[in-house]
Design an enzyme around this catalytic site. Structure first.
Site, mmCIF file in Angstrom:
data_model
loop_
_atom_site.group_PDB
_atom_site.id
_atom_site.type_symbol
_atom_site.label_atom_id
_atom_site.label_comp_id
_atom_site.label_asym_id
_atom_site.label_seq_id
_atom_site.Cartn_x
_atom_site.Cartn_y
_atom_site.Cartn_z
ATOM 1 N N ASP A 65 0.883 -1.171 0.000
ATOM 2 C CA ASP A 65 0.000 0.000 0.000
ATOM 3 C C ASP A 65 0.918 1.218 0.000
ATOM 4 O O ASP A 65 1.492 1.577 1.027
ATOM 5 C CB ASP A 65 -0.897 -0.012 1.241
ATOM 6 N N VAL A 66 1.054 1.840 -1.161
ATOM 7 C CA VAL A 66 2.056 2.909 -1.294
ATOM 8 C C VAL A 66 1.620 4.212 -0.612
ATOM 9 O O VAL A 66 2.407 5.157 -0.550
ATOM 10 C CB VAL A 66 2.430 3.180 -2.774
ATOM 11 N N TYR A 157 -9.010 16.032 -5.542
ATOM 12 C CA TYR A 157 -8.266 15.275 -6.565
ATOM 13 C C TYR A 157 -7.348 16.220 -7.349
ATOM 14 O O TYR A 157 -6.171 15.919 -7.580
ATOM 15 C CB TYR A 157 -9.263 14.580 -7.490
ATOM 16 N N LYS A 161 -3.152 16.188 -7.653
ATOM 17 C CA LYS A 161 -2.409 16.097 -8.914
ATOM 18 C C LYS A 161 -1.539 17.331 -9.133
ATOM 19 O O LYS A 161 -0.437 17.238 -9.686
ATOM 20 C CB LYS A 161 -3.384 15.892 -10.080
ATOM 21 N N THR A 192 -10.886 3.295 -18.057
ATOM 22 C CA THR A 192 -10.273 2.340 -17.128
ATOM 23 C C THR A 192 -11.315 2.017 -16.055
ATOM 24 O O THR A 192 -12.330 2.715 -15.943
ATOM 25 C CB THR A 192 -9.052 2.965 -16.419
#
Ligand code: NAP
Length: 252
Positions: A65-66, A157, A161, A192
């Site tokens: 889990d990064v 979000y 980014k 995706t």
């Protein structure tokens, strides 16, 4: 195949989020160009299936889990020693979020920053250590056009980014003396599983309007994977500190 079948020969690339979407498409393209992949994700079954399906041999699957930056740093150090050195890293793992600001709580912000930003700092902390990445290595951090164009419900979000892009520029300068390039890749809407999850919550007509905002239509994962392979390759040896936009004209 867009690239020569040996375009990535002799290179081992660590790919986070390798079990789905953009990470999986990049892992497939790297492998079909002769490269080796160390694929990272949290779900063992999904990751094993993804890595087991890659062309060629010698790929590795690593569960991590990064969003835990220390775990991400340990992962890179160990992967480098297991693989006999790393030549690149594509940090694709991330969570999407569409939520109005009035409902956005610290836990939501933390979730969206977790894999993307904490993960990037953990991965890069290890990648910056001597001997972990070979000279000529390329690090690619996944951003989004959401960092450049506002949409309702996208504040957390977009902020995550934007953080990635700022970090990539500074890291490019910091790591240039080690012959490591760092770039961000800002994608528009790509079909995706993440995109499917997000668009499932859009109001009627929202999906069509979002697709129509892309003059070339929605992207395929391979459209982004091709940019990843280019940025990883020696053909991009003079490109660092940039944000490559791959968005079908969304921000044109
Ligand atoms: N699709 C788009 O339209 C689009 C556009 C612009 C940018 N992006 C960005 O592109 C990246 C990939 O998106 P995608 O569409 O490919 O998403 P996806 O299909 O949901 O894939 C996400 C991948 O990341 C892994 N992952 C998620 N959280 C993780 C964590 N904490 N630690 C390790 N692995 C984790 C997932 O595997 P597990 O769940 O098994 O861990 C999965 O393999 C994201 O950073 C996203 O923000 C996507």
């Amino acid at each position: 195949m867009i690239f020569a079948p040996d375009a990535m020969a002799g290179r081992t690339i660590l790919v986070t989020g390798a079990s789905s979407g953009l990470g999986l498409a990049a892992a497939r393209m790297i492998a079909s160009c002769g490269g080796k992949v160390v694929g990272v994700g949290r779900d063992q079954v999904r990751l094993d299936a993804a890595i087991g399906g890659l062309a060629g041999e010698g790929h590795l699957a690593r569960i991590c889990d990064v969003s835990d930056a220390d775990a991400a740093a340990a992962l890179v150090g160990q992967a480098s020693s297991d693989a006999g050195g790393l030549h690149g890293l594509f940090h694709s793992a991330g969570e999407g979020l569409i939520l109005p600001a009035r409902l956005t709580k610290p836990a939501n912000v933390q979730a969206v920053f977790g894999a993307a930003v904490n993960g990037a700092f953990g991965l890069v902390r290890a990648a910056a250590r001597a001997g972990v990445m070979a000279p000529g290595s390329s690090l690619i951090l996944m951003s989004s056009v959401a960092a450049h164009r506002g949409r309702a419900g996208m504040a957390a979000y977009s902020a995550a980014k934007a953080a990635i892009e700022g970090a990539a520029r500074a890291l490019a300068v910091e790591l240039a003396p080690r012959e490591i390039r760092v770039n961000a890749l800002a994608a528009g809407g790509v079909q995706t599983p993440m995109n499917d999850r997000i668009t499932a919550n859009l109001a009627d007509g929202g999906v069509d309007a979002y697709a129509a905002a892309h003059p070339l239509g929605m992207g395929r994962p391979e459209d982004v994977a091709a940019a990843v392979v280019f940025l990883l390759s020696p053909a991009a040896r003079w490109i660092t500190g940039t944000v490559m936009v791959v968005d079908g004209g969304y921000s044109a």
